[in-house]
Design a protein around this motif. Structure first.
Motif, PDB file in Angstrom:
ATOM      1  N   ASN B 242     -11.418 -18.446  -4.371  1.00 38.43           N
ATOM      2  CA  ASN B 242      -9.951 -18.395  -4.456  1.00 38.43           C
ATOM      3  C   ASN B 242      -9.377 -19.267  -3.367  1.00 38.43           C
ATOM      4  N   PHE B 243      -8.474 -20.150  -3.744  1.00 35.83           N
ATOM      5  CA  PHE B 243      -7.776 -20.934  -2.727  1.00 35.83           C
ATOM      6  C   PHE B 243      -6.329 -20.476  -2.693  1.00 35.83           C
ATOM      7  N   ILE B 244      -5.869 -20.109  -1.531  1.00 40.42           N
ATOM      8  CA  ILE B 244      -4.474 -19.698  -1.409  1.00 40.42           C
ATOM      9  C   ILE B 244      -3.779 -20.767  -0.588  1.00 40.42           C
ATOM     10  N   PRO B 245      -3.072 -21.680  -1.254  1.00 40.86           N
ATOM     11  CA  PRO B 245      -2.450 -22.787  -0.542  1.00 40.86           C
ATOM     12  C   PRO B 245      -1.178 -22.319   0.157  1.00 40.86           C
ATOM     13  N   ASP B 246      -0.668 -23.158   0.981  1.00 42.61           N
ATOM     14  CA  ASP B 246       0.617 -22.910   1.633  1.00 42.61           C
ATOM     15  C   ASP B 246       0.631 -21.653   2.486  1.00 42.61           C
ATOM     16  N   ALA B 247      -0.524 -21.293   3.047  1.00 40.29           N
ATOM     17  CA  ALA B 247      -0.499 -20.235   4.056  1.00 40.29           C
ATOM     18  C   ALA B 247      -0.059 -20.885   5.374  1.00 40.29           C
ATOM     19  N   VAL B 248       0.442 -20.072   6.273  1.00 44.53           N
ATOM     20  CA  VAL B 248       0.975 -20.629   7.520  1.00 44.53           C
ATOM     21  C   VAL B 248       0.278 -19.963   8.701  1.00 44.53           C
ATOM     22  N   ARG B 278       0.520 -25.669   8.139  1.00 43.06           N
ATOM     23  CA  ARG B 278       0.200 -25.202   6.783  1.00 43.06           C
ATOM     24  C   ARG B 278      -1.308 -25.299   6.559  1.00 43.06           C
ATOM     25  N   VAL B 279      -1.885 -24.260   6.043  1.00 40.40           N
ATOM     26  CA  VAL B 279      -3.318 -24.259   5.795  1.00 40.40           C
ATOM     27  C   VAL B 279      -3.598 -23.665   4.417  1.00 40.40           C
ATOM     28  N   THR B 280      -4.845 -23.795   4.011  1.00 40.67           N
ATOM     29  CA  THR B 280      -5.285 -23.135   2.786  1.00 40.67           C
ATOM     30  C   THR B 280      -6.277 -22.063   3.172  1.00 40.67           C
ATOM     31  N   ILE B 281      -6.049 -20.870   2.652  1.00 40.52           N
ATOM     32  CA  ILE B 281      -6.967 -19.765   2.927  1.00 40.52           C
ATOM     33  C   ILE B 281      -7.866 -19.592   1.711  1.00 40.52           C
ATOM     34  N   LEU B 354      -8.871  -7.881   1.995  1.00 40.77           N
ATOM     35  CA  LEU B 354      -9.504  -9.183   2.213  1.00 40.77           C
ATOM     36  C   LEU B 354     -10.240  -9.111   3.544  1.00 40.77           C
ATOM     37  N   PRO B 355     -11.567  -8.832   3.511  1.00 41.57           N
ATOM     38  CA  PRO B 355     -12.309  -8.637   4.769  1.00 41.57           C
ATOM     39  C   PRO B 355     -12.127  -9.820   5.696  1.00 41.57           C
ATOM     40  N   PHE B 356     -11.751  -9.543   6.950  1.00 40.79           N
ATOM     41  CA  PHE B 356     -11.349 -10.649   7.829  1.00 40.79           C
ATOM     42  C   PHE B 356     -12.497 -11.606   8.123  1.00 40.79           C
ATOM     43  N   ASN B 357     -13.741 -11.131   7.991  1.00 42.38           N
ATOM     44  CA  ASN B 357     -14.852 -12.046   8.266  1.00 42.38           C
ATOM     45  C   ASN B 357     -15.335 -12.784   7.016  1.00 42.38           C
ATOM     46  N   ARG B 358     -14.649 -12.600   5.902  1.00 36.62           N
ATOM     47  CA  ARG B 358     -15.002 -13.354   4.698  1.00 36.62           C
ATOM     48  C   ARG B 358     -13.948 -14.399   4.352  1.00 36.62           C
ATOM     49  N   LEU B 359     -12.916 -14.497   5.136  1.00 38.83           N
ATOM     50  CA  LEU B 359     -11.859 -15.474   4.850  1.00 38.83           C
ATOM     51  C   LEU B 359     -12.170 -16.797   5.519  1.00 38.83           C
ATOM     52  N   ARG B 360     -11.863 -17.890   4.818  1.00 41.22           N
ATOM     53  CA  ARG B 360     -12.062 -19.220   5.386  1.00 41.22           C
ATOM     54  C   ARG B 360     -10.707 -19.910   5.458  1.00 41.22           C
ATOM     55  N   VAL B 361     -10.551 -20.743   6.449  1.00 39.30           N
ATOM     56  CA  VAL B 361      -9.282 -21.467   6.595  1.00 39.30           C
ATOM     57  C   VAL B 361      -9.564 -22.959   6.547  1.00 39.30           C
ATOM     58  N   TYR B 362      -8.820 -23.669   5.702  1.00 39.80           N
ATOM     59  CA  TYR B 362      -8.957 -25.133   5.647  1.00 39.80           C
ATOM     60  C   TYR B 362      -7.628 -25.766   5.964  1.00 39.80           C
ATOM     61  N   GLY B 363      -7.662 -26.769   6.823  1.00 37.29           N
ATOM     62  CA  GLY B 363      -6.431 -27.472   7.170  1.00 37.29           C
ATOM     63  C   GLY B 363      -5.834 -28.110   5.927  1.00 37.29           C
ATOM     64  N   ALA B 364      -4.524 -28.335   5.938  1.00 33.73           N
ATOM     65  CA  ALA B 364      -3.859 -28.847   4.739  1.00 33.73           C
ATOM     66  C   ALA B 364      -4.359 -30.241   4.360  1.00 33.73           C
ATOM     67  N   GLY B 365      -4.895 -30.962   5.353  1.00 32.85           N
ATOM     68  CA  GLY B 365      -5.392 -32.306   5.076  1.00 32.85           C
ATOM     69  C   GLY B 365      -6.570 -32.327   4.114  1.00 32.85           C
ATOM     70  N   GLU B 366      -7.332 -31.254   4.119  1.00 34.00           N
ATOM     71  CA  GLU B 366      -8.523 -31.223   3.266  1.00 34.00           C
ATOM     72  C   GLU B 366      -8.137 -30.765   1.866  1.00 34.00           C
ATOM     73  N   ALA B 367      -7.718 -31.704   1.071  1.00 36.31           N
ATOM     74  CA  ALA B 367      -7.350 -31.374  -0.308  1.00 36.31           C
ATOM     75  C   ALA B 367      -8.555 -30.789  -1.001  1.00 36.31           C
ATOM     76  N   HIS B 368      -8.342 -29.733  -1.745  1.00 37.83           N
ATOM     77  CA  HIS B 368      -9.531 -29.175  -2.409  1.00 37.83           C
ATOM     78  C   HIS B 368      -9.645 -29.646  -3.848  1.00 37.83           C
ATOM     79  N   ALA B 369     -10.890 -29.666  -4.291  1.00 34.55           N
ATOM     80  CA  ALA B 369     -11.193 -30.225  -5.615  1.00 34.55           C
ATOM     81  C   ALA B 369     -10.680 -29.310  -6.719  1.00 34.55           C
TER      82      ALA B 369
END
Ligand SMILES: Nc1ncnc2c1ncn2[C@@H]1O[C@H](COP(=O)(O)OP(=O)(O)OP(=O)(O)O)[C@@H](O)[C@H]1O
Ligand SMILES: [Mg+2]
Lengths: 592, 369
Positions: B242-248, B278-281, B354-369
């Protein structure tokens, strides 16, 4: 010791043995050998193909002393009504032949590929008969059928009212050429008709289309590339053939006979070269068109097509059976007449049968020594031709070095398809007979001059003349082999030569034998190229046929043709037997 | 890494076809006996990379070092590698035995040695007694075993496999996966296998190299790759995500998404971002938890919008309740048994954890496929 133990031990040992940090670890001897072979192939093609054709072109622009005269000869040619009329005649003959052979061939091929009529194997064999005979024989048989004293003209020697169709001239040429081109048309069209997707027909039928509509909307579009290819091939064959017009042409001159007359009759080499170029151009155009068409045909047939299995259809099958047996019967009667004529004592007066004309004494041409020379020449051509062709195809298809040169070699390998035998023969005289050339003021002696009037030049000429078809056969066979065979062998440190001998050649053996047979049969029958190159102490059977016919010894010519056909049929049977043997032996690795 | 322990090293290797860069700047190494898998979508350059290592293709840049020896300019015959191709490339006119013996014969081994070695190899790949058969008489799996035995016959220092199992049906593939892996461990041979099957890579390899458009995007153990995918591409290519865009980013370890605050245990590079970025979770569907085991933090209220039955489990499509934005979606994989027990139905409100140790954060620059 666990099973893996030995293997690991060996692994390290061998790894150590093969580690070698020196210079030689980097040098790949094989790559250099392959490069060398590719370069050698290109050089060979240059000498046996490019230079002779260039020499021919140069000759057409020069006077007999070798001085450059520009297009003078061409201007003279197009202003000379006699010569110009031959061009028209050749075109007329070629167009009519093409229409007839493709038209007749289409029906025949359709019956072979799409119906369930009885005896298709035999019918196919009958259709291929003309491939085994020199085209001179087609003319000779025509004369025995429709000539002044022919079977039909005299109504079976007076039993019936006779008919004279005026065989000497265009009528005879067209009939003989049609016979010559017919097998080629059938071969091409059978393949095209078999390469059709059954699902298209199922779709059309499910949509309620009538058989006629299906024919025009599915069948014809499906084979259009095959049809075009057949048209071009038949055109080239009949446009450039020499044998049939030589025998039945009468006063109706065509380009191929003109070349012969100019060169052999009048010793006018420059004009011979000019006519050759005129002959070459339409052939070249047809060749290019054919290549373009072929490329599209391959692309249009999807690998996943469902092959069409013909189902019985009594009304259709009766019609096609009648048609095929009629056409096939005509071909058989044609050659049987020739066989009969060769055995008759004095046509048409003394019809006693016997080997009267098979001793060849009292006639020119060389008799049995010519026949044995032809056998030798054909055997050498088959042997060397197969080796060179297969190697060329292998180098072009299976190596990865020198991409540009391989492209060039591929193109040159197909070029002989466009070269009429007459052109090759004439180019060979000009090139190999030349004492040398003035290049930038320096005289360079011809290093190949010694080949002139030897067996070698005849063999070389045949190899080049029949190169392209053989090359394509070899290429197709090689393409069907896994691309990684060579890679796998290399990774195991096995030289490519060993893989070539142990895997490539055995797997391609059926194709190799086919190429050998093709070379033999064609070398036996050909006359157009070798007629310029044979020498008096090296007579050839097919040339003897032409010469004996010229001298009026038609029965001897006919007998010699029969020997050629017999040798070819024998070789064909041997080929059939050996491929059957191979198939039996290789059943294990071909079928599950 | 200790050089004597390194079996294969690839350094800054690149390959261009004309102007098209099929591979660029790829570096990695393999310890002796390691099983590496090269994973990536079709056309990303996997085969090209393998062929470069094998010496079948010459590389435009960089170096390839096998057993401490720079082999960059050497042809395949001098690299001491065994190769198995997707098509097996077994010689059709030679029996299985002769295929296996093919490389041995030209090394001057005696007849007895060859016979013994071929028998040993046939045993090794479980083909005892089938040596007389020709490739066409063998099933796909058996052909694969022969191809493997043939490549091992010359005792290569490095085994290269290009999608070795892709031509086989699912059952055989599963069986051979285990066998190849066992064999490889037993022989201790360094192996590089190309595959586009993530499951194959995850179950067989010691390490996975993920390639995207000719670049190496992640190099790690199967665990690393699955649990800590370096980029959204890796995350979506291997398993579902799951990608959750526009997280802050609120501050380190705390991010706002759809009006809710979540804590994130593992930051990867996002720690350096300033608050407000802005990041993607991202979170895998199977990590979205429901039911009694909910912790106290990272609870997000959602509504079930659709349910897809997948045999042992359901994939739930959830819509997150949010003040500012609607349409924030999450997928969750839930065991079928749990769905029945909790009587989950569409349109039902369902808080998820959402278990806190299973969440990943990607900077907004890394567009996802
Ligand atoms: N000889 C070549 N000439 C030009 N481009 C090539 C050549 N070989 C490969 N490519 C290109 O390089 C890229 C990588 O190809 P490669 O075969 O390595 O892909 P792959 O990852 O193995 O894909 P697949 O999973 O489909 O096998 C592709 O875009 C391909 O089109
Ligand atoms: Mg690939």
């Amino acid at each position: 010791m666990p099973e893996g133990g030995l293997a690991t031990e060996a692994a390290t040992a061998s790894a150590r043995a093969r580690v070698d940090d020196g210079f030689w670890a980097r040098v790949d001897g094989e790559r250099w050998i392959k490069r060398l072979l590719i370069v050698a192939l290109c050089l060979w093609l240059g000498v046996v193909l490019v230079l002779p054709v260039l020499q021919l072109l140069v000759k057409s622009l020069a006077d007999d002393q070798g001085g450059f005269v520009g297009l003078t000869h061409y201007v003279k040619y197009f202003n000379s009504p006699n010569l110009f009329v031959s061009l028209r005649n050749s075109l007329v003959v070629a167009v009519l032949t093409t229409l007839l052979s493709v038209g007749l061939g289409f029906g025949y091929a359709y019956a072979l590929a799409r119906t369930t009529i009885f005896g298709r194997g035999l019918l196919k064999g009958v259709a291929m008969m003309p491939l085994f005979a020199p085209t001179l024989l087609n003319g000779i048989a025509l004369i025995y059928l429709f000539g002044r004293k022919g079977l039909v003209t005299t109504g079976l020697f007076g039993l019936l009212p006779g008919v004279d169709i005026g065989v000497y001239g265009p009528v005879g040429i067209v009939i003989a050429e049609t016979l010559y081109a017919f097998p080629q048309a059938v071969l091409i069209l059978v393949i095209a008709l078999k390469m059709t997707d059954a699902r298209l027909y199922e779709a059309a039928q499910s949509l309620g289309a009538s058989p006629l509509r299906i024919f025009f909307t599915v069948t014809l579009p499906g084979v259009r590339f095959g049809l075009m290819s057949a048209v071009f091939v038949c055109f080239i064959l009949s446009f450039t053939d020499f044998g049939a017009p030589k025998v039945v042409g009468g006063n109706y001159s065509v380009l191929a006979t003109d070349i012969y007359k100019q060169v052999i009759g009048q010793q006018n080499f420059s004009m011979g070269a000019v006519v050759s170029v005129v002959l070459l151009i339409p052939a070249l155009l047809a060749f290019i068109a054919d290549r373009l068409v072929q490329r599209r045909q391959v692309a249009s047939f999807a690998a996943r097509s469902v092959p069409l299995i013909p189902r019985p259809n009594p009304r259709r099958d009766v019609f096609f059976a009648f048609y095929c047996w009629l056409v096939g019967g005509a071909i058989v009667i044609f050659y049987l007449t020739a066989l009969f004529a060769s055995l008759v004592k004095v046509w048409p007066y003394q019809l006693e049968l016997g080997l009267w004309h098979y001793h060849f004494s009292g006639t020119g041409g060389g008799g049995y020594s010519a026949f044995f020379n032809s056998l030798r020449m054909s055997a050498y051509s088959a042997l060397w031709g197969t080796a060179i062709t297969f190697l060329a195809a292998y180098l072009i298809e299976k190596t990865r070095q020198l991409h540009g040169l391989r492209q060039l070699a591929y193109f040159l390998s197909l070029a002989p398809l466009a070269l009429p035998g007459m052109v090759i023969g004439l180019a060979y005289i000009f090139f190999f007979n030349a004492r040398g050339w003035e290049i930038a003021g320096v005289f360079v002696a011809n290093p190949f001059n010694w080949l002139y009037s030897t067996m070698a030049i005849l063999v070389l000429c045949n190899i080049v003349h029949f190169f392209s078809v053989s090359f394509l056969t070899a290429t197709t066979a090689l393409k069907q082999m896994d691309r990684e065979f060579e890679t796998v062998s290399a990774s195991m440190g096995v030289p490519f030569t060993k893989t070539f001998v142990r895997v490539t050649v055995p797997v391609c053996l059926p194709a190799i034998l086919e190429i050998g047979m093709y070379y033999f049969v064609n070398s036996m029958a050909t006359v157009s190229a070798v007629i310029f190159l044979y020498s008096a102490d090296l007579p050839l059977a097919s040339v003897a046929v032409a010469n004996m016919d010229d001298a009026g010894d038609t029965a001897y010519a006919c007998a010699m043709s029969m020997l050629i056909v017999a040798a070819n049929i024998l070789v064909r049977l041997m080929y059939g037997a050996s491929t059957a043997g191979i198939r039996r032996r290789s059943q294990a690795w071909l079928t599950r | 890494m200790n050089t004597s322990d390194t079996s294969l090293a690839v350094e800054k290797v690149g390959k261009k076809y004309g102007t098209f860069a099929a591979l660029s700047d790829v570096s990695f190494s393999a310890r002796r006996g390691e099983f590496l898998s090269i994973l990536g979508p079709s056309g990303c350059g996997k085969t090209t990379l393998l062929r470069l290592i094998a010496g079948l293709e010459s590389h435009s840049e960089g170096r390839v070092i096998i057993d401490g020896r720079d082999v960059s300019g050497s042809p395949v015959s001098k690299r001491n590698v065994g190769i198995v191709f997707q098509s097996y490339a077994l010689f059709p006119n030679l029996s299985a035995r002769n295929n296996i013996a093919y490389g041995l014969k030209s090394r001057g081994a005696s007849r007895e040695e060859i016979v013994a070695r071929v028998d040993e190899l046939l045993d090794l790949v479980g083909m005892r007694g089938m040596g007389r058969k020709y490739p066409a008489q063998l099933s796909g799996g058996q052909q694969q075993r022969v191809a493997l035995a043939r490549s091992l016959a010359v005792s290569p220092g490095l085994l290269l496999l290009d999608e070795p199992l892709s031509a086989l049906d699912a059952k055989v593939r599963l069986l051979l996966r285990g066998e190849i892996r066992q064999l490889q461990k037993r022989l201790g041979i360094t192996t590089v296998m190309v595959t586009h099957d993530q499951e194959e890579a995850l179950t067989m390899a010691d390490r996975i190299l993920v390639i995207e458009k000719g670049r190496l995007v992640q190099d790690g153990t199967p665990h690393d790759i699955y649990d800590r995918p370096a980029t959204p591409f890796v995350a979506s290519f291997i398993g579902a995500m799951n990608f959750i865009p526009d997280a802050v980013k609120v501050h380190d370890g705390v991010y706002g998404l759809g009006g809710h605050h979540v804590q994130v245990g593992m930051e990867n590079g996002s720690a350096a971002l300033p608050p407000g970025s802005r990041v993607t979770i991202a979170i895998r569907p199977e990590d979205v938890l429901i039911g009694r085991e909910l912790g106290s933090a990272n609870i997000v209220p959602t509504t079930v919008s659709a349910m897809e039955y997948r045999g042992a489990q359901f994939r739930l499509s959830l819509v997150v309740h949010s003040g500012e934005r609607s349409g924030l979606r999450l997928d969750a994989d839930v065991a079928a048994e749990k769905v029945r027990r909790l009587q989950i139905r569409p349109e039902m409100d369902l808080p998820v954890h959402l278990p806190f140790n299973r969440l990943r954060v990607y900077g907004a620059g890394e567009a996802h496929a």
